[in-house]
Motif scaffolding. Structure first.
Motif, short mmCIF file in Angstrom:
data_model
loop_
_atom_site.label_atom_id
_atom_site.label_comp_id
_atom_site.label_asym_id
_atom_site.label_seq_id
_atom_site.Cartn_x
_atom_site.Cartn_y
_atom_site.Cartn_z
N PHE A 142 0.64 -0.75 0.49
CA PHE A 142 -0.17 0.02 0.05
C PHE A 142 0.75 1.33 -0.02
O PHE A 142 0.64 2.21 -0.41
CB PHE A 142 -0.86 -0.01 1.09
N SER A 143 2.10 0.95 -0.04
CA SER A 143 2.88 2.64 0.79
C SER A 143 3.09 3.12 -0.51
O SER A 143 3.66 1.76 -1.52
CB SER A 143 3.65 1.70 1.26
N ILE A 144 4.36 4.51 -1.11
CA ILE A 144 4.51 4.60 -1.97
C ILE A 144 6.13 4.90 -1.70
O ILE A 144 6.11 5.05 -0.40
CB ILE A 144 3.45 6.06 -1.73
N ALA A 145 6.73 4.31 -2.43
CA ALA A 145 7.73 4.77 -2.13
C ALA A 145 9.10 5.24 -1.03
O ALA A 145 9.70 5.69 -0.03
CB ALA A 145 9.18 3.98 -3.57
N ALA A 146 8.80 6.68 -1.77
CA ALA A 146 8.97 8.57 -1.06
C ALA A 146 8.61 8.36 -0.02
O ALA A 146 9.79 8.80 1.04
CB ALA A 146 8.33 9.79 -1.85
N GLN A 147 7.04 7.98 0.24
CA GLN A 147 6.53 8.15 1.99
C GLN A 147 6.96 7.22 2.55
O GLN A 147 7.48 7.52 4.00
CB GLN A 147 5.55 8.26 2.06
N ARG A 148 7.21 6.07 2.09
CA ARG A 148 7.90 4.69 3.14
C ARG A 148 9.52 5.51 3.92
O ARG A 148 9.57 4.73 4.27
CB ARG A 148 7.83 3.50 2.03
N ASN A 149 10.45 5.81 2.25
CA ASN A 149 11.77 5.90 2.67
C ASN A 149 11.87 7.03 3.35
O ASN A 149 12.53 6.79 4.12
CB ASN A 149 12.48 6.18 0.93
N ALA A 150 10.88 8.35 3.48
CA ALA A 150 11.39 9.15 4.72
C ALA A 150 11.38 8.75 5.84
O ALA A 150 11.59 9.16 6.79
CB ALA A 150 10.37 10.03 4.65
N VAL A 151 10.26 7.65 6.61
CA VAL A 151 10.21 6.78 7.54
C VAL A 151 11.81 5.67 7.60
O VAL A 151 12.19 5.94 8.85
CB VAL A 151 9.26 6.23 7.91
N LEU A 152 11.66 5.38 7.43
CA LEU A 152 13.34 4.97 7.06
C LEU A 152 14.54 4.85 6.81
O LEU A 152 15.17 4.66 7.77
CB LEU A 152 13.55 3.78 5.70
N ILE A 153 14.80 6.54 6.57
CA ILE A 153 15.47 7.07 6.74
C ILE A 153 15.55 7.33 8.05
O ILE A 153 17.17 7.71 9.18
CB ILE A 153 15.16 8.27 5.49
#
Length: 584
Positions: free
Chosen positions: A132-143
């Motif tokens: 369900f996630s969008i890469a940019a939104q997911r990666n902001a949290v992972l960073i």
């Protein structure tokens, strides 16, 4: 939509031919093998206590708490206060706090057991929703999580899994190495996300909805039946997709159930609506019981977390987006100061002002869709004693739970286990007036049959669970049938170490259960029903060896990955194999 990807054609043969040895036996100090019975005798409840101003309250003793199960008081048999990551010495017996007016007096002080004094580690299981996630939104949290790895203590451990709708990928087993975990988070950021596919599906539904409201040439309105209405079709699709993510999260917890200690799941969600109908119709439709939603969808995840001792910290990856971007339904007609909703409709206000506290958001317009997706996360947090990390707090995905779990009370009791799959309510209260307690709300008396189903489903979804026994798999030459299906010969090496072999009529017999699961890149999957496997031999099998088993599958669709699981009902052990498929 899900399609049938494979079916069992026939079990062709089984023999007692011994093959190559399996890996060495499990060491005594290693965690239990995946698939072994979860012997839960004591229910532990982690409780956070705050005063009226939201500050943590320390120094409480067993007599300061009231523990209720299904409305009845139960004695606290185990008690530990953990402060700043350290288990404190057992409290000395002393007079308990004076109960509030009208409250019964606490029971007489009694000796209780607790955790060993000293540092207490936390196990963080990170579940990344790529479906369900969008890469940019997911990666902001992972960073942000990667930057906070230095906050982990020497006794803390983290494991990371990701789910893309088809299979559950293990990116890191339990590890305390910041370098290894950073590499695993980098691998998570490099994975393909499917959130735009979900947005495209929502746009397609919106277009179909507009088209169905138009008229034909003679001005006759287009009136699809209730079963073919765009809204119902889209609702059913969403239900299947969200349930798939929920099952994946349950499987991840089941695969990582072995550690005994403080266990936390960081649930990184791309957007799961609590009320599917409200999300689809923008909250304008009349309530109808046409599809599952709410607690019916998310209850199994909360129950599994409470069963396995996990506290859920759901993270809203999209956060608060400008009106119309995160929602197919447009802006919320409610006031700009509308609070975030939980349970699909009840407002939530700030309590002890900790990380992720749900509260009214001033001067920001939220949509019904955003409220519903955040409501599901709030529900999961409330049911397990955690916190939902939404909006700007999503960047505290690791630091927030890490801070929240460093100080708490652990209360334990021994219920009368019936193994009947019934849920039981838990309520922890402070006897002193003005104190607030946050804890899990229940536990599940899991039957052996349900436990087995959970274990096998987890093995099929994960493929190579940590601590699990692996068995070799060899694929034969696939052939096409006239109907376009693919017939695939398969040879498995069944580990003798999982088998319970008993003498029957002069033979040595083992009764096993075999399952297969296939998936494709679009998130479609299928699981073959249980295939009974009976192995017989004139002499006992050689320990540490494998038994050859030949069978054949008929595959449909575009399945490109296959998982096999063999289960011994008597030993309770599971062995798995997985492989990619190449179609002719």
């Amino acid at each position: 939509m899900r399609r049938t990807l494979l079916c069992m054609a026939a079990a062709l043969a089984a023999s007692s031919l011994t093959l190559s040895p399996i890996p060495k036996a499990q060491a005594a100090d290693e965690p239990p093998l995946f698939g072994e019975s979860i012997d839960v005798r004591v229910v532990n409840v982690e409780a956070v206590v705050t005063d009226r101003s939201g500050k943590r309250v320390t120094g409480l003793k067993p007599g300061d708490f009231r523990l209720r199960v299904d409305g009845k008081d139960v004695p606290i048999e185990y008690f530990t206060e953990v402060h700043d990551g350290n288990a404190l010495p057992p409290p000395a017996e002393s007079a308990a706090a004076t109960p509030a007016k009208g409250e019964p007096a606490p029971p007489a002080a009694a000796a209780v057991q607790g955790l060993t004094e000293g540092p207490v580690g936390t196990y963080y299981l990170v579940f990344v929703d790529d479906f369900f996630s969008i890469a940019a939104q997911r990666n902001a949290v992972l960073i942000a999580m990667k930057k906070d790895l230095a906050r982990l203590g020497p006794n803390d451990r983290m494991a990371i899994v990701a789910y893309d709708g088809g299979r559950l990928a293990l990116l890191s087993n339990w590890s305390g190495s910041q370098a290894d975990l950073a590499a695993a988070l980098d691998a998570a950021m490099a994975r393909k996300s499917r959130g735009f596919d979900r947005r495209t599906e929502g746009t397609g539904y919106a277009n179909d909805k507009v088209f169905s409201s138009q008229s034909v040439g003679d001005n006759t309105p287009l009136t699809p039946t209730s079963e073919t209405a765009p809204s119902l079709l889209y609702e059913k699709l969403l239900v299947r997709q969200v349930q798939g993510d929920v099952q994946a999260a349950v499987s991840a917890m089941r695969a990582f159930a072995a550690p005994h200690g403080r266990k936390v799941m960081l649930l990184l969600s791309g957007g799961w609506p609590f009320s599917i109908q409200s999300y689809v119709d923008g909250g304008t439709g009349l309530p109808q019981k046409q599809v599952p939603e709410g607690e019916e969808i998310f209850g199994p995840l909360a129950k599994a977390a409470n069963l396995l001792g996990y506290t859920l910290y759901p993270v809203d990856l999209p956060g608060l987006q400008p009106s119309g971007l995160a929602d197919i339904n447009g802006p919320n007609p409610a006031s700009p100061t509308a609070p975030v909703l939980a349970r699909g409709g009840s407002s939530v206000t700030a309590d002890d002002s900790g990380p992720g506290a749900a509260a009214s958001i001033p001067n920001v317009s939220t949509t019904i869709g955003q409220q519903e997706t955040q409501g599901s996360l709030t529900y999961l947090a409330q049911e397990t004693g955690g916190r939902a990390l939404i909006n700007s707090n999503r960047l505290l995905a690791l630091s927030g739970p890490q801070e929240d779990t460093r100080s708490f009370y652990q209360l334990g009791f021994s219920p009368s286990w019936q193994r009947n799959d019934k849920s039981h309510q838990i309520k922890v209260e402070a006897r002193q007036a003005g104190l607030k307690v946050r804890s899990r709300t229940g536990f599940l008396d899991l039957s052996r049959k349900a436990e087995v189903s959970m274990a096998v489903e987890s093995a099929l979804l994960l493929g190579s669970p940590p601590g699990g026994l692996q068995m070799p798999i060899k694929l034969g030459t696939p052939t096409r049938s006239r109907g376009g299906d693919t017939e695939l010969p398969i040879t498995l090496g069944l580990p003798v170490s999982i088998m319970t072999v008993v003498p029957v009529d002069g033979k040595y017999v083992a009764q096993l259960e075999l399952r297969f699961a296939a998936s494709d890149d679009l998130g479609n999957d299928s699981v073959v029903p249980v295939v009974p496997v009976t192995l017989k031999s004139d002499h006992p099998p050689t320990p540490g060896r494998l038994v050859r088993y030949d069978t054949k599958l008929t595959l449909r669709g575009k399945a490109n990955h296959l998982v096999a699981a063999i289960y011994d009902p008597l030993s309770g052990k599971i062995a798995t194999a997985e492989t990619d498929l190449k179609r002719p």
